[in-house]
Each structure stands twice: as structure tokens, then as C-alpha cells.
Motif scaffolding. Structure first.
Motif, PDB file in Angstrom:
ATOM      1  N   UNK A  85       2.047   6.539 -16.831  1.00  0.00           N
ATOM      2  CA  UNK A  85       2.393   5.151 -16.495  1.00  0.00           C
ATOM      3  C   UNK A  85       2.543   4.940 -14.991  1.00  0.00           C
ATOM      4  N   UNK A  86       3.123   5.929 -14.306  1.00  0.00           N
ATOM      5  CA  UNK A  86       3.287   5.795 -12.850  1.00  0.00           C
ATOM      6  C   UNK A  86       1.928   5.787 -12.151  1.00  0.00           C
ATOM      7  N   UNK A  87       1.043   6.698 -12.587  1.00  0.00           N
ATOM      8  CA  UNK A  87      -0.296   6.735 -11.978  1.00  0.00           C
ATOM      9  C   UNK A  87      -1.015   5.409 -12.210  1.00  0.00           C
ATOM     10  N   UNK A  88      -0.845   4.847 -13.414  1.00  0.00           N
ATOM     11  CA  UNK A  88      -1.491   3.573 -13.729  1.00  0.00           C
ATOM     12  C   UNK A  88      -0.935   2.432 -12.887  1.00  0.00           C
ATOM     13  N   UNK A  89       0.406   2.359 -12.818  1.00  0.00           N
ATOM     14  CA  UNK A  89       1.039   1.286 -12.032  1.00  0.00           C
ATOM     15  C   UNK A  89       0.663   1.435 -10.553  1.00  0.00           C
ATOM     16  N   UNK A  90       0.733   2.684 -10.056  1.00  0.00           N
ATOM     17  CA  UNK A  90       0.396   2.933  -8.651  1.00  0.00           C
ATOM     18  C   UNK A  90      -1.041   2.551  -8.335  1.00  0.00           C
ATOM     19  N   UNK A  91      -1.944   2.856  -9.263  1.00  0.00           N
ATOM     20  CA  UNK A  91      -3.351   2.549  -8.983  1.00  0.00           C
ATOM     21  C   UNK A  91      -3.578   1.035  -8.974  1.00  0.00           C
ATOM     22  N   UNK A  92      -2.866   0.305  -9.850  1.00  0.00           N
ATOM     23  CA  UNK A  92      -3.012  -1.163  -9.837  1.00  0.00           C
ATOM     24  C   UNK A  92      -2.476  -1.730  -8.519  1.00  0.00           C
ATOM     25  N   UNK A  93      -1.351  -1.170  -8.050  1.00  0.00           N
ATOM     26  CA  UNK A  93      -0.775  -1.661  -6.786  1.00  0.00           C
ATOM     27  C   UNK A  93      -1.740  -1.408  -5.626  1.00  0.00           C
ATOM     28  N   UNK A  94      -2.354  -0.209  -5.573  1.00  0.00           N
ATOM     29  CA  UNK A  94      -3.256   0.042  -4.432  1.00  0.00           C
ATOM     30  C   UNK A  94      -4.553  -0.770  -4.550  1.00  0.00           C
ATOM     31  N   UNK A  95      -4.982  -1.068  -5.779  1.00  0.00           N
ATOM     32  CA  UNK A  95      -6.156  -1.955  -5.914  1.00  0.00           C
ATOM     33  C   UNK A  95      -5.821  -3.341  -5.357  1.00  0.00           C
ATOM     34  N   UNK A  96      -4.631  -3.855  -5.724  1.00  0.00           N
ATOM     35  CA  UNK A  96      -4.210  -5.165  -5.185  1.00  0.00           C
ATOM     36  C   UNK A  96      -4.131  -5.084  -3.653  1.00  0.00           C
ATOM     37  N   UNK A  97      -3.570  -3.958  -3.152  1.00  0.00           N
ATOM     38  CA  UNK A  97      -3.467  -3.779  -1.705  1.00  0.00           C
ATOM     39  C   UNK A  97      -4.826  -3.764  -1.022  1.00  0.00           C
TER      40      UNK A  97
ATOM     41  N   UNK B 228       0.835  -1.208   0.000  1.00  0.00           N
ATOM     42  CA  UNK B 228       0.000   0.000   0.000  1.00  0.00           C
ATOM     43  C   UNK B 228       0.873   1.262   0.000  1.00  0.00           C
ATOM     44  N   UNK B 229       1.926   1.246   0.808  1.00  0.00           N
ATOM     45  CA  UNK B 229       2.823   2.402   0.881  1.00  0.00           C
ATOM     46  C   UNK B 229       3.513   2.616  -0.478  1.00  0.00           C
ATOM     47  N   UNK B 230       4.007   1.520  -1.079  1.00  0.00           N
ATOM     48  CA  UNK B 230       4.660   1.629  -2.393  1.00  0.00           C
ATOM     49  C   UNK B 230       3.668   2.185  -3.417  1.00  0.00           C
ATOM     50  N   UNK B 231       2.452   1.621  -3.447  1.00  0.00           N
ATOM     51  CA  UNK B 231       1.441   2.067  -4.404  1.00  0.00           C
ATOM     52  C   UNK B 231       1.074   3.527  -4.200  1.00  0.00           C
ATOM     53  N   UNK B 232       0.977   3.949  -2.948  1.00  0.00           N
ATOM     54  CA  UNK B 232       0.621   5.340  -2.649  1.00  0.00           C
ATOM     55  C   UNK B 232       1.705   6.299  -3.148  1.00  0.00           C
ATOM     56  N   UNK B 233       2.962   5.957  -2.893  1.00  0.00           N
ATOM     57  CA  UNK B 233       4.062   6.829  -3.325  1.00  0.00           C
ATOM     58  C   UNK B 233       4.106   6.904  -4.853  1.00  0.00           C
ATOM     59  N   UNK B 234       4.025   5.737  -5.521  1.00  0.00           N
ATOM     60  CA  UNK B 234       4.096   5.708  -6.996  1.00  0.00           C
ATOM     61  C   UNK B 234       2.913   6.473  -7.592  1.00  0.00           C
ATOM     62  N   UNK B 235       1.724   6.249  -7.051  1.00  0.00           N
ATOM     63  CA  UNK B 235       0.532   6.900  -7.595  1.00  0.00           C
ATOM     64  C   UNK B 235       0.565   8.409  -7.353  1.00  0.00           C
ATOM     65  N   UNK B 236       0.998   8.823  -6.174  1.00  0.00           N
ATOM     66  CA  UNK B 236       1.053  10.253  -5.855  1.00  0.00           C
ATOM     67  C   UNK B 236       2.026  10.974  -6.788  1.00  0.00           C
ATOM     68  N   UNK B 237       3.195  10.377  -6.998  1.00  0.00           N
ATOM     69  CA  UNK B 237       4.169  10.992  -7.908  1.00  0.00           C
ATOM     70  C   UNK B 237       3.595  11.048  -9.322  1.00  0.00           C
TER      71      UNK B 237
END
Ligand code: HEM
Length: 121
Positions: free
Chosen positions: A98-110, A74-83
Motif C-alpha cells: 500500500x505504501x509503494x502504491x500511495x507513494x507512486x501515485x504521489x510522485x506521478x502527481x508530482x 515529490x519529497x513526500x512521495x519519494x519517502x513513502x515509496x522508498x519505504x
């Protein structure tokens, strides 16, 4: 290491950074990064603190590696998505999207993982 012992301090750090970012937006009269400020505060502060409350209320889960992993991604996804969201809204959409997309997928998984942890308790 407990999941809540990670989520609480990172939640506090997120909101302090998010509030300073808000002050900077207000003082500069440049609100273009507002969506990133909102995501940092809501994913990094509100959600992470809520995870901490749940985990602290369930000590056996709090001590488990799955909860720690959930908080970590969740922390990784939040940082990637915020940036990513910040870059999208401040004139660099090609690198931000691409970062917003990757971050959003990570927080969905989280969040799916958190839902599974909650439902199987
Ligand atoms: C010192 C504390 C804070 C300051 C100075 C601040 C400042 C700001 C500013 C200047 C905006 C842009 C408003 C606009 O352009 O319409 C904004 C938007 C926003 N902030 Fe903050 N903020 C702070 C704390 C927080 C916190 C703690 C949260 C969440 C828990 C939060 C969530 C939001 C949200 C969701 C928006 C978007 C609102 C909308 O869509 O109109 N902010 N903030």
C-alpha cells in the motif's frame, strides 16, 4: 522560500543516505533492498536535483508557491515509496505494497505538476 533551496539540500541528503545504504548492501552481501536504494537515488537525488536546476534557471517560478508545493509532494512521495518498496523487498509485502502504491501515485502527481509548470512557463 525558493523551491530550489529545498530541493538541493534534500537531494544531497537523499544521495548520502542512498550511498550509505548501497555500502551497507555491498558489505552485508544482502542486495534485497536494491530496488528501494535505486528509487531513493533516482527519485530523491537525480530527479530532485534536476527540479532544482530548472527552478533556479527560472527565478520567478522558483519563488512561487506552486513550485514549492511540487517539490514538497515529490519529497513526500519519494519517502513513502522508498519505504514501501523496501518493505516489499525485505519480507513485509503486506505493509509495503500500500505504501509503494500511495507513494507512486504521489510522485506521478508530482511529475504531472512539474510537466505543467515546465510547459506553461
Ligand atoms: C556509494 C555509492 C553506492 C553504492 C555503494 C551502491 C551500491 C549498490 C549495490 C550493492 C547495488 C545492488 C547491485 C545488484 O544487486 O545487482 C546497487 C544497485 C543500484 N544502484 Fe547503487 N550504489 C551507490 C550509489 C548509487 C547512486 C548514486 C545511484 C543513482 C544515481 C544508484 C543507483 C542504483 C541502481 C539503479 C541500482 C539497480 C541496478 C540494477 O538493476 O541492476 N546507486 N547499488
Amino acid at each position: 522560500m525558493r523551491a530550489s533551496s529545498i530541493s538541493y539540500p534534500i537531494a544531497i541528503l537523499s544521495v548520502v543516505v542512498g550511498m550509505l545504504w548501497g555500502v551497507h548492501m555491498a558489505v552485508s552481501h544482502d542486495h534485497s533492498a536494491m530496488p528501494a536504494h535505486a528509487h531513493l537515488n533516482l527519485l530523491g537525488w537525480v530527479s530532485l536535483f534536476l527540479f532544482g536546476l530548472f527552478y533556479q534557471a527560472h527565478p520567478a517560478i522558483d519563488r512561487g508557491r506552486l513550485a514549492l508545493f511540487q517539490v514538497f509532494i515529490w519529497i513526500v512521495g519519494t519517502v513513502v515509496m522508498t519505504i514501501g518498496v523496501a518493505l516489499v523487498h525485505t519480507g513485509s509485502p503486506a505493509s509495503g505494497e500500500p505504501l509503494a502504491g500511495i507513494g507512486s501515485i504521489i510522485v506521478i502527481i508530482g511529475m504531472l505538476l512539474f510537466g505543467w509548470i515546465v510547459m506553461r512557463r
